[in-house]
Enzyme design. Sequence first.
Site, PDB file in Angstrom:
ATOM      1  N   THR A  52      11.796   8.146  24.902  1.00  0.00           N
ATOM      2  CA  THR A  52      10.721   7.276  24.426  1.00  0.00           C
ATOM      3  C   THR A  52      11.165   5.826  24.593  1.00  0.00           C
ATOM      4  O   THR A  52      12.230   5.557  25.144  1.00  0.00           O
ATOM      5  CB  THR A  52      10.412   7.555  22.940  1.00  0.00           C
ATOM      6  N   CYS A  53      10.365   4.899  24.071  1.00  0.00           N
ATOM      7  CA  CYS A  53      10.722   3.485  24.203  1.00  0.00           C
ATOM      8  C   CYS A  53      11.924   3.109  23.350  1.00  0.00           C
ATOM      9  O   CYS A  53      12.487   2.025  23.523  1.00  0.00           O
ATOM     10  CB  CYS A  53       9.532   2.596  23.843  1.00  0.00           C
ATOM     11  N   ASN A  54      12.337   3.985  22.427  1.00  0.00           N
ATOM     12  CA  ASN A  54      13.513   3.637  21.615  1.00  0.00           C
ATOM     13  C   ASN A  54      14.597   4.711  21.585  1.00  0.00           C
ATOM     14  O   ASN A  54      15.512   4.635  20.785  1.00  0.00           O
ATOM     15  CB  ASN A  54      13.095   3.254  20.181  1.00  0.00           C
ATOM     16  N   GLU A 113       6.805   6.814  11.843  1.00  0.00           N
ATOM     17  CA  GLU A 113       5.777   6.929  12.895  1.00  0.00           C
ATOM     18  C   GLU A 113       5.466   8.394  13.208  1.00  0.00           C
ATOM     19  O   GLU A 113       6.331   9.254  13.150  1.00  0.00           O
ATOM     20  CB  GLU A 113       6.236   6.191  14.154  1.00  0.00           C
ATOM     21  N   GLY A 194      -0.975   1.659  27.030  1.00  0.00           N
ATOM     22  CA  GLY A 194      -2.191   0.866  27.168  1.00  0.00           C
ATOM     23  C   GLY A 194      -3.380   1.527  26.505  1.00  0.00           C
ATOM     24  O   GLY A 194      -4.194   0.870  25.834  1.00  0.00           O
TER      25      GLY A 194
END
EC number: 1.2.1.70
Length: 412
Positions: A52-54, A113, A194
Amino acid sequence: MSDEFIDINNYIAIVYTYKTVGISKLYEHYVKDQELLLLKGLIKGEISVLQTCNRAETYLYTYNKEEFKDFLQKLDEIHGKQISKDAMILKGEDAVKHLFEVASGLDSLAIGEYEILRQLKESIEKSKKLGLSSEKLEFLFKNAIKVGRKIRQQTEISKGKTGIYALAVEYAKHVSNNNIGNVKIAIVGAGEIGNKLALMLKNEGAQNVTIFNRTYEKALEVANKYGFKAEPLDFYKINNYDIVFVAIYYDKKINLPNPKLVIDLSVPQIVLGNNVITLENLRSISDKIMETKILSLQKAEELIHIEIENFKNEIIKYNQNRLISKFMKRIEDIREAEINRAYAEILKHANDKEEIKNIIDKMTNSMLKKIFSPLFETVRKNEDMANYINNIFEILSNGNISNSKTEEAKEK
């Protein structure tokens, strides 16, 4: 332990996160599908990745722990960079605990989250589709997802705005003085991020939003879904918007000096300037939110400790079911073989009732010997096993057991 049974000590996690290597370097540790397929041939076991982004995490279930050192070396070779030296290696119960914390939103850039639950589900489904994983990792991931949901139900860890994208939108609202409906907004990227940003902005009342993307058709698809506008990727035009969200991969660094705020969620960061907020900046906001959830975090950790013990019990049940299935299959194989042999003999003596009775008697004796001889041999050598068999004998001492009790015993 046989390969068909689960041993918690065979779980391994190779972990890179925003905490350990930093967000700016995390993308260097992402492992591609082609690399995973090459690595699968080097280890006897299962592989699944959660990226993921982290975080960039590889989960293994290995039947041969000695292969793991070679696996790390080959990981570096195939990846073309020495990334194993940066890894946090977790084994057995520690690997399970970490995944439970991840699923619960405790080990996240945005505490509590929900997005991670979907990402876990998609990760294990993808690895199964690629032929990289099977029952052992699926068992772990499904339990992790179950724990993640339970933690959110029993604590307030996910109360309020959660998720990194929600934090980004909240920050944009703050900059626009909560007047986001009248702000000219650009979303650069029409992928998963997005899409999520467009949905959140729509829900917050944003009206003047344009989706920019390299593929115009994809931008148009997202824009039509939420009643926004679409444009092909054009940074000159993007520079004229008030607030810009960026979530794409781009091989060059760019400047967008005119917008009041640029929130760059790209990994790695592509927009430079004093008006830019990155994932690293959002992390500091998340840290402040975490301070308000200390009690929920403590309760969640206590629950995870309980859930690890529950997971161990689930493993015992899993292994018991596999053992029963294995035992019953062996009995069925013996039964079929003996029936076929007896049937062939009966055909030879179709008119001799006494001989047919004798054949059936021999068949049942043969079945009993083949089924129980290995068991009795073990009993002779193992006192604990002898006590166990004695307990079974006491249960069945009346000579029969009802069908309902049989089913009940099988379920247990």
